[in-house]
Design an enzyme around this catalytic site. Sequence first.
Site, PDB file in Angstrom:
ATOM      1  N   ASN A  51     -11.859   2.222   7.214  1.00  0.00           N
ATOM      2  CA  ASN A  51     -10.534   2.999   7.257  1.00  0.00           C
ATOM      3  C   ASN A  51     -10.463   3.881   6.210  1.00  0.00           C
ATOM      4  O   ASN A  51     -11.033   3.725   5.079  1.00  0.00           O
ATOM      5  CB  ASN A  51      -9.338   1.675   6.983  1.00  0.00           C
ATOM      6  N   LYS A 178      -5.682  -8.192  -4.547  1.00  0.00           N
ATOM      7  CA  LYS A 178      -5.592  -6.631  -5.059  1.00  0.00           C
ATOM      8  C   LYS A 178      -4.333  -6.312  -4.456  1.00  0.00           C
ATOM      9  O   LYS A 178      -3.984  -6.590  -3.183  1.00  0.00           O
ATOM     10  CB  LYS A 178      -6.796  -5.973  -4.308  1.00  0.00           C
ATOM     11  N   LYS A 180      -1.700  -2.632  -4.262  1.00  0.00           N
ATOM     12  CA  LYS A 180      -1.456  -1.143  -4.603  1.00  0.00           C
ATOM     13  C   LYS A 180      -0.404  -1.018  -5.722  1.00  0.00           C
ATOM     14  O   LYS A 180       0.437  -1.814  -5.986  1.00  0.00           O
ATOM     15  CB  LYS A 180      -0.927  -0.521  -3.510  1.00  0.00           C
ATOM     16  N   ASP A 296     -18.680   2.981  -0.017  1.00  0.00           N
ATOM     17  CA  ASP A 296     -18.704   2.271   1.388  1.00  0.00           C
ATOM     18  C   ASP A 296     -19.594   3.118   2.166  1.00  0.00           C
ATOM     19  O   ASP A 296     -19.515   4.230   2.496  1.00  0.00           O
ATOM     20  CB  ASP A 296     -17.153   2.615   1.833  1.00  0.00           C
ATOM     21  N   GLU A 345     -14.964  -6.292  -0.274  1.00  0.00           N
ATOM     22  CA  GLU A 345     -13.429  -6.148   0.074  1.00  0.00           C
ATOM     23  C   GLU A 345     -13.111  -6.971   1.192  1.00  0.00           C
ATOM     24  O   GLU A 345     -14.222  -7.026   2.005  1.00  0.00           O
ATOM     25  CB  GLU A 345     -12.954  -4.853   0.173  1.00  0.00           C
TER      26      GLU A 345
HETATM   27 MG   LIG Z   1      -9.176   1.350  -3.083  1.00  0.00          MG
END
Ligand SMILES: [Mg+2]
Length: 393
Positions: A51, A178, A180, A296, A345
Amino acid sequence: MRIVEVKQGVAPIRSDIANAYIDFSAMTASIVAVTVEGDAGRATGFGFNSNGRYAQPGLLAERFVPRLLSADPAALTLPDGTLNPAGGWAAMMKNEKPGGHGERSVAVGVLDMALWDAAAKLEGKPLWRLLADRYRGGTADEAAWVYAAGGYYYPGKGIDGLLEEMKRYLGLGYSTVKMKIGGSPGVPLKDALPEDLRRIEAVLDLLDGDGSRLAVDVNGRFGLHAALAYAAALEPFGLRWYEEPLDPVDYATHATLAEHYAPPIATGENLFSMVDCRNLIRHGGLRPDRDILQFDPALSYGLVEYLRTLAMLEAHGWSPRRCVPHGGHQFALNIAVGLGLGGNESYPEVFAPFGGFADDVPVVDGRVRMPDAPGIGFEAKSALYAVFKDLAG
Ligand SMILES: [Mg+2]
């Protein structure tokens, strides 16, 4: 080994969420099915892009799929007869100049993922096992540390909604979460900071005040002044990490921030080549005893390139345990377990069906074990496998 067929498609992963920089209302992903044949039989590997970057049907159709289809069978085969994804990678990158990685690293990464899935299926083993056998003397981790990434801005979502979301993650077995920060797109930073501090303090209450269980993510929105202002406000919380505070390729500002903010900084999800990652390590002032690298593999030319990145890190005195890839996908989870990274993640509620792990693998105390299914394990994740099955036909 030879490439028999490559199919590609585009799948939507849109949602109403937003981080400080973009909303995801038009997000797409490329999907591929690559069929490989060798002495051991035939296997179809699947791949998709992580993503945050859009589908790449044009680059795939015009350059990378035709080149992969014409890859030399000898280059695709290791001396022991198994599939060599690096041979396919070299064929795809023929006639590509260095630098300017742009979005081609996404297109190549999608096909690279499928080659590794096929390689593991041809050997009848999960990818994490193949990686441990090929690169780590057979040693694989028993489980991977994972954390629940969420806490997006969402129209009408207040602190209550944020807390409900975080409670769901804890209920699923995650111990670290986590969220934002940095404001919704368009919110002035002077308004974002006090609101973010209220959001952070509310979530910390839920975590018994333990800052090591909360990471915050800016998605690259800040300049140095804002990054330092937030750093001063965040430092007393002792957070797990302060993620992508700055533009990801502005290395010098990272070095200045690291001089002024003692707790861990995390970045790297928007660096797409080993050379870019090396520039971060050389010039970003990051600290190998605490900071987190989130490259990633699915967005940055795949695992063939990620292996080069890991070798570069070792040469610069960084442990693979400092790496916790972005993306929340099964590909990086296999890499984490097989190559001994620091974790991965996880997106329990967004980016379906690409985010998330195998259906029957629970998260226990913030860790997840790997299934024994051959390949990356897409077949054990029914919603994602349905997408791939449609494509493969
Ligand atoms: Mg990030």
